[in-house]
Design a protein around this motif. Sequence first.
Motif, PDB file in Angstrom:
ATOM      1  N   LEU A   1     -76.347  24.320 -32.405  1.00 51.68           N
ATOM      2  CA  LEU A   1     -76.199  22.892 -32.718  1.00 51.68           C
ATOM      3  C   LEU A   1     -76.446  22.677 -34.207  1.00 51.68           C
ATOM      4  CD1 LEU A   1     -78.197  21.370 -29.702  1.00 51.68           C
ATOM      5  CD2 LEU A   1     -75.710  21.533 -29.938  1.00 51.68           C
TER       6      LEU A   1
ATOM      7  N   ARG B   1     -87.709  14.482 -26.640  1.00 50.37           N
ATOM      8  CA  ARG B   1     -86.991  14.904 -25.429  1.00 50.37           C
ATOM      9  C   ARG B   1     -85.937  13.903 -24.995  1.00 50.37           C
ATOM     10  NH1 ARG B   1     -91.874  16.756 -21.714  1.00 50.37           N
ATOM     11  NH2 ARG B   1     -91.879  18.996 -22.133  1.00 50.37           N
TER      12      ARG B   1
ATOM     13  N   GLU C   1     -76.087  16.923 -31.761  1.00 48.29           N
ATOM     14  CA  GLU C   1     -74.893  16.267 -31.218  1.00 48.29           C
ATOM     15  C   GLU C   1     -73.668  17.140 -31.391  1.00 48.29           C
ATOM     16  OE1 GLU C   1     -73.875  12.361 -32.526  1.00 48.29           O
ATOM     17  OE2 GLU C   1     -75.803  11.521 -31.913  1.00 48.29           O
TER      18      GLU C   1
ATOM     19  N   ARG D   1     -75.055  14.282 -26.805  1.00 45.81           N
ATOM     20  CA  ARG D   1     -76.341  14.803 -27.244  1.00 45.81           C
ATOM     21  C   ARG D   1     -76.788  15.955 -26.346  1.00 45.81           C
ATOM     22  NH1 ARG D   1     -79.682  14.113 -30.874  1.00 45.81           N
ATOM     23  NH2 ARG D   1     -78.461  12.362 -31.674  1.00 45.81           N
ATOM     24  N   HIS D   2     -77.422  16.944 -26.985  1.00 46.51           N
ATOM     25  CA  HIS D   2     -77.937  18.100 -26.259  1.00 46.51           C
ATOM     26  C   HIS D   2     -79.357  18.370 -26.720  1.00 46.51           C
ATOM     27  CE1 HIS D   2     -73.726  18.708 -25.269  1.00 46.51           C
ATOM     28  NE2 HIS D   2     -73.458  18.670 -26.558  1.00 46.51           N
ATOM     29  N   ILE D   3     -80.240  18.655 -25.765  1.00 47.48           N
ATOM     30  CA  ILE D   3     -81.622  18.977 -26.112  1.00 47.48           C
ATOM     31  C   ILE D   3     -81.905  20.399 -25.624  1.00 47.48           C
ATOM     32  CG2 ILE D   3     -84.034  18.264 -25.968  1.00 47.48           C
ATOM     33  CD1 ILE D   3     -82.519  15.869 -26.798  1.00 47.48           C
ATOM     34  N   ILE D   4     -82.320  21.258 -26.569  1.00 45.90           N
ATOM     35  CA  ILE D   4     -82.728  22.628 -26.245  1.00 45.90           C
ATOM     36  C   ILE D   4     -84.237  22.690 -26.429  1.00 45.90           C
ATOM     37  CG2 ILE D   4     -82.499  25.065 -26.834  1.00 45.90           C
ATOM     38  CD1 ILE D   4     -79.832  24.420 -28.205  1.00 45.90           C
ATOM     39  N   GLU D   5     -84.940  23.058 -25.379  1.00 50.05           N
ATOM     40  CA  GLU D   5     -86.408  23.076 -25.469  1.00 50.05           C
ATOM     41  C   GLU D   5     -86.958  24.427 -25.043  1.00 50.05           C
ATOM     42  OE1 GLU D   5     -88.401  19.789 -23.520  1.00 50.05           O
ATOM     43  OE2 GLU D   5     -90.176  20.991 -23.100  1.00 50.05           O
ATOM     44  N   TYR D   6     -87.848  24.973 -25.836  1.00 54.53           N
ATOM     45  CA  TYR D   6     -88.545  26.218 -25.497  1.00 54.53           C
ATOM     46  C   TYR D   6     -90.027  25.886 -25.465  1.00 54.53           C
ATOM     47  CZ  TYR D   6     -90.028  31.143 -25.824  1.00 54.53           C
ATOM     48  OH  TYR D   6     -90.571  32.398 -25.588  1.00 54.53           O
TER      49      TYR D   6
ATOM     50  N   GLU E   1     -90.953  28.668 -20.729  1.00 51.06           N
ATOM     51  CA  GLU E   1     -89.925  27.782 -20.171  1.00 51.06           C
ATOM     52  C   GLU E   1     -88.836  27.501 -21.202  1.00 51.06           C
ATOM     53  OE1 GLU E   1     -91.423  24.192 -18.326  1.00 51.06           O
ATOM     54  OE2 GLU E   1     -89.586  23.095 -18.776  1.00 51.06           O
TER      55      GLU E   1
ATOM     56  N   ARG F   1     -85.409  25.144 -21.533  1.00 53.90           N
ATOM     57  CA  ARG F   1     -84.779  24.016 -20.852  1.00 53.90           C
ATOM     58  C   ARG F   1     -83.595  23.487 -21.647  1.00 53.90           C
ATOM     59  NH1 ARG F   1     -87.646  18.121 -19.632  1.00 53.90           N
ATOM     60  NH2 ARG F   1     -85.912  17.281 -18.434  1.00 53.90           N
ATOM     61  N   LEU F   2     -82.519  23.203 -20.954  1.00 52.04           N
ATOM     62  CA  LEU F   2     -81.359  22.562 -21.577  1.00 52.04           C
ATOM     63  C   LEU F   2     -81.087  21.227 -20.904  1.00 52.04           C
ATOM     64  CD1 LEU F   2     -78.873  25.593 -21.836  1.00 52.04           C
ATOM     65  CD2 LEU F   2     -80.303  24.628 -23.657  1.00 52.04           C
ATOM     66  N   GLN F   3     -80.799  20.210 -21.722  1.00 57.62           N
ATOM     67  CA  GLN F   3     -80.343  18.909 -21.222  1.00 57.62           C
ATOM     68  C   GLN F   3     -79.068  18.603 -21.994  1.00 57.62           C
ATOM     69  OE1 GLN F   3     -83.420  15.624 -20.941  1.00 57.62           O
ATOM     70  NE2 GLN F   3     -84.563  17.040 -22.221  1.00 57.62           N
TER      71      GLN F   3
ATOM     72  N   ASP G   1     -75.422  16.640 -22.537  1.00 59.95           N
ATOM     73  CA  ASP G   1     -74.516  15.533 -22.216  1.00 59.95           C
ATOM     74  C   ASP G   1     -73.134  16.047 -21.811  1.00 59.95           C
ATOM     75  OD1 ASP G   1     -76.293  13.503 -22.666  1.00 59.95           O
ATOM     76  OD2 ASP G   1     -75.358  12.770 -24.519  1.00 59.95           O
TER      77      ASP G   1
END
Lengths: 326, 326
Positions: free
Chosen positions: A139, A184, A258, A264-269, B268, B270-272, B274
């Motif tokens: 992204l 988030r 984006e 929109r995309h959220i990548i979380e570790y 963990e 995680r992907l969110q 759109d």
Amino acid sequence: MTIRIGILGYGNLGRGVEAAVRQNPDMELKAVFTRRDPQALRIADAGAKVLHVDAAEGMKDEIDVLVLCGGSATDLPEQTPKYAALFNVIDSFDTHARIPEHFASVDAAAKKAGKVGVISCGWDPGMFSLNRLYASCILPEGQDYTFWGRGVSQGHSDAVRRIAGVKDARQYTVPVPAALEAVRAGRNPALTTREKHTREVYVVTEEGADRARIEREIKEMPNYFSDYDTTVHFIDADTLAREHAGLPHGGFVIRSGETGAGNRHIIEYRLQLDSNPEFTGAVLTAYARAAYRMAQEGMSGAKTVFDIAPAYLSARTGEELRARML
Amino acid sequence: MTIRIGILGYGNLGRGVEAAVRQNPDMELKAVFTRRDPQALRIADAGAKVLHVDAAEGMKDEIDVLVLCGGSATDLPEQTPKYAALFNVIDSFDTHARIPEHFASVDAAAKKAGKVGVISCGWDPGMFSLNRLYASCILPEGQDYTFWGRGVSQGHSDAVRRIAGVKDARQYTVPVPAALEAVRAGRNPALTTREKHTREVYVVTEEGADRARIEREIKEMPNYFSDYDTTVHFIDADTLAREHAGLPHGGFVIRSGETGAGNRHIIEYRLQLDSNPEFTGAVLTAYARAAYRMAQEGMSGAKTVFDIAPAYLSARTGEELRARML
């Protein structure tokens, strides 16, 4: 073929590496090297030698990877290049500003010796860095957020211990839940230092110490506390020993970006660690395997987590990984 | 030097790759190849050619990486090896059971041609696989959990559309919050299929269709629905178009493991998302850069995300990455 591991420095991190080696059947701990009197040191692994650090050079044909478990301030800048001339090595050097010069000195020594030297491994720098890299490449239009905690910061705990009248202390870094939720939710907030983390300090004082002064000195300490909302709890030594003996840590690396017409995309570790040194030791141990395998293939020089293909961390073959994990 | 990209197949994924290429200043879209009539195809990028797929071979000196955006069932098993003989290629082949044979055929073609062929890229297989690999290497004693959603499953949506009396449908896969919490809390639960995910279906029916029968047929459909708790909502076509036009998806890869004397760690990812196809396209585009750079260095053959050092995904140099991201 077993990978023969040496550990230099037997503090919390050295013990973490020792514990991790026990969990990897393709590895064996050959020796722990210490600057203390080896006779006085008890290690957990009955099969490994305990030797003075001066004996390390003589073990160079019996050890495949030497894991350097010293500190970043004075130990590693000297030790990592020195031992990269003799062994494949790995360290957890974490002084961000000095990484370029550390890389250069390890690279020169390791290349000359035909060894691999992995630097700045662990979780930050290490797994958190990796996740920042992957996410920003996927992204390119987005924003990075790193939150640490809830966990014990040794540096902050030490800073409090240096205050007059303080017998012992433990400091927790805590992410602010509202900030985390805003990130988030994709709101890309601009966050000040104070808005991202709070600090909680548990303090044991000397008899008759002036607690109001101690609390003030903590809260006003520049760099460490003055930019944060800090809560100070005075407790007794027994409570500290009972409730704050562990070294938990963790945190979050989040990228919010984006693509296309505003998707929109959220990548979380996220890491939640009961023991910071044991987890760091486990990361170092996996990358010790990578260092060994890369050296076996004829590679040499300094490497970071960015330079190492993930498959090298595993004891499985490429075929097995593709069949089971892809 | 600009990396010249070609796209074969202009469906949702092809458009996602096109959008991602626009966000990467070191890349340029040269051509989109289609099996349809090129005259009838409008693409977003005014600077790129639209050509029939038969013209691809003639463009082999003008394209550095061809991104294959076809389906896994019939397109990619044929296309990826075919075009790996002419171009560096990348695909999102996701038929897990057939990955070994797909890898072998792409590897043979790419090696012969001196090209790099990246297969099974995207987020699952892809980023989720990577996170399973990293986490299992760090915590060899532990348990893996993958949850998908909340997101649209195209396969399940299509299955519902094939039922008599159904005009259109959209299916969401939803992770069960209690299962997710039990995993995050380190309780290592043994979870059945039903306990991990629920399914939500939004259905538009033909005039006078028997809704009770349709609901029963959905809920009893083997493989797709019968092992899940499924909720069916009947809505009108306008509501479907208004509220269910997007293709969101995402999920969680969690590893819960222990080190030392019972210290627990939770990793963990995680992907969110759109837009599933735009995110997948963004992953493919970052790995297209890697394919190009690896080929520039003289590598060849089939690769997966496991074989590619993270630094190859970035347009930055090693020095820049160490200084900024480590």
